[in-house]
Motif scaffolding. Structure first.
Motif, PDB file in Angstrom:
ATOM      1  N   ASP A 165       0.438  -0.871   0.112  1.00 54.36           N
ATOM      2  CA  ASP A 165       0.422   0.193   0.011  1.00 54.36           C
ATOM      3  C   ASP A 165       0.892   1.291   0.024  1.00 54.36           C
ATOM      4  O   ASP A 165       0.830   2.614  -0.629  1.00 54.36           O
ATOM      5  N   TYR A 166       1.419   1.259   0.964  1.00 55.75           N
ATOM      6  CA  TYR A 166       2.541   2.189   1.104  1.00 55.75           C
ATOM      7  C   TYR A 166       3.174   2.808  -0.280  1.00 55.75           C
ATOM      8  O   TYR A 166       3.664   3.796  -0.418  1.00 55.75           O
ATOM      9  N   ALA A 167       4.112   1.673  -0.652  1.00 50.37           N
ATOM     10  CA  ALA A 167       4.898   1.698  -2.015  1.00 50.37           C
ATOM     11  C   ALA A 167       3.822   2.345  -3.069  1.00 50.37           C
ATOM     12  O   ALA A 167       4.508   2.796  -3.825  1.00 50.37           O
ATOM     13  N   PHE A 172       2.589   6.742  -6.736  1.00 50.45           N
ATOM     14  CA  PHE A 172       1.546   8.528  -7.676  1.00 50.45           C
ATOM     15  C   PHE A 172       1.870   9.583  -7.063  1.00 50.45           C
ATOM     16  O   PHE A 172       2.502  10.783  -7.482  1.00 50.45           O
ATOM     17  N   ILE A 173       2.843   9.850  -5.117  1.00 51.22           N
ATOM     18  CA  ILE A 173       2.684  10.997  -4.333  1.00 51.22           C
ATOM     19  C   ILE A 173       4.000  11.405  -5.930  1.00 51.22           C
ATOM     20  O   ILE A 173       4.291  12.822  -5.525  1.00 51.22           O
ATOM     21  N   HIS A 177      -0.608  13.176 -11.269  1.00 46.66           N
ATOM     22  CA  HIS A 177      -0.753  13.891 -12.394  1.00 46.66           C
ATOM     23  C   HIS A 177       0.466  12.593 -14.136  1.00 46.66           C
ATOM     24  O   HIS A 177       0.352  13.549 -15.072  1.00 46.66           O
ATOM     25  N   GLN A 178       0.522  12.252 -13.910  1.00 48.38           N
ATOM     26  CA  GLN A 178       1.583  11.264 -15.130  1.00 48.38           C
ATOM     27  C   GLN A 178       1.232   9.817 -15.076  1.00 48.38           C
ATOM     28  O   GLN A 178       0.756   8.746 -13.929  1.00 48.38           O
ATOM     29  N   TYR A 229      -3.052   4.110 -14.745  1.00 48.34           N
ATOM     30  CA  TYR A 229      -3.870   4.985 -13.797  1.00 48.34           C
ATOM     31  C   TYR A 229      -2.611   6.482 -13.906  1.00 48.34           C
ATOM     32  O   TYR A 229      -1.638   6.594 -13.807  1.00 48.34           O
ATOM     33  N   MET A 230      -3.132   7.545 -13.003  1.00 50.97           N
ATOM     34  CA  MET A 230      -3.130   8.548 -12.645  1.00 50.97           C
ATOM     35  C   MET A 230      -3.150   9.700 -11.532  1.00 50.97           C
ATOM     36  O   MET A 230      -4.524   9.435 -10.759  1.00 50.97           O
ATOM     37  N   PHE A 231      -2.641   9.550  -9.943  1.00 44.06           N
ATOM     38  CA  PHE A 231      -2.632  10.663  -9.213  1.00 44.06           C
ATOM     39  C   PHE A 231      -3.091  11.602  -9.466  1.00 44.06           C
ATOM     40  O   PHE A 231      -2.287  12.673  -9.796  1.00 44.06           O
ATOM     41  N   VAL A 232      -4.211  11.761  -9.602  1.00 44.37           N
ATOM     42  CA  VAL A 232      -4.780  14.066  -9.742  1.00 44.37           C
ATOM     43  C   VAL A 232      -4.858  14.704  -8.128  1.00 44.37           C
ATOM     44  O   VAL A 232      -5.371  15.432  -8.753  1.00 44.37           O
TER      45      VAL A 232
END
Length: 239
Positions: A165-167, A172-173, A177-178, A229-232
């Protein structure tokens, strides 16, 4: 000289336990074994290992129950040993917090490669955590990398993340936006490329979404169909 990594093998088949103990010891690991959940808990009470190999089909409490129990107390890496044809076992194990799985029968070389990859990823996470800021904020969450504790800033709810989960969250962090494809996610969470038609990546992303209460309204992790997937979320750092 660094001490050998300790691996706990939990399997009710004595032949498999002895074979795994021999293979892993030859590869340089310190190996302890347990034949059921009761023995596993006794070994964990003495010392937590660096990684657990956990069979799904066990007498009494099965591997799923034990995985869930371990995750209440620890983020220790877990590899589930599953039946070759049972994708459901693999998916359920990942949903409960296992880091990876390997289907029986497997070659010793394949198993050791999985173990090394997962331990290498864990070591890299520990090393990079030292250079992380005190806390990272995104959406309604505050993450403390030093403890891997995730806090909801409104409700005060606290979530302890598994190593995977952490990895995944840190991946993402670090890449907001990538677009991240399946291989990038698999390398970050398991230390290996994704296999063809492997559903495990989707399961791990879904698990993280559930832990983040990431509904369509929150929309922290965006699915890019057919690509990844993308972290927005917008990210803030606390020194």
């Amino acid at each position: 000289m660094a001490s050998a990594k300790r691996i706990l093998v939990v399997d009710d088949d004595v032949e498999i336990r002895e074979l795994l103990q021999a293979y892993l010891a030859k590869a340089g690991y310190d190996v302890v074994t347990a034949q059921n959940g009761h023995e596993m808990q006794s070994k964990l009470a003495v010392q937590y290992p660096d990684l657990i190999l956990l069979d799904v089909m066990l007498p009494g409490d099965d591997g799923f129950t034990l995985c869930k129990r371990i995750r209440k107390d620890s983020g220790v890496p877990i590899i589930m040993l599953t039946a070759v044809s049972d994708e459901t076992d693999q998916i359920v194990g990942l949903e409960l917090g296992a880091d990876d799985y390997i289907a029986k029968p497997f070659s010793p070389r394949q198993l050791i490669a999985r173990i090394r990859a997962l331990l290498r990823r864990t070591q890299q996470l520990q090393e990079t955590t030292l250079s992380r800021p005190k806390a990272i904020r995104f959406g309604q969450w505050r993450l403390e990398p030093a403890t891997q504790q995730l806090h909801h800033v409104v409700t005060g709810m606290e979530i302890e993340l598994s190593a995977s989960d952490y990895a995944l969250l840190m991946l993402f962090i670090d890449h907001p936006h990538q677009l991240l494809d399946r291989n990038a996610i698999s390398q970050a969470t398991r230390g290996r490329d994704a296999q063809a038609q492997e559903r495990g990546i989707d399961v791990q992303v879904s698990r993280l979404r559930q832990r983040l209460r990431d509904t369509s309204k929150a929309n922290l992790i965006k699915t890019v169909r057919g690509a990844g997937y993308m972290f927005v979320a917008e990210i803030q750092y606390e020194s």
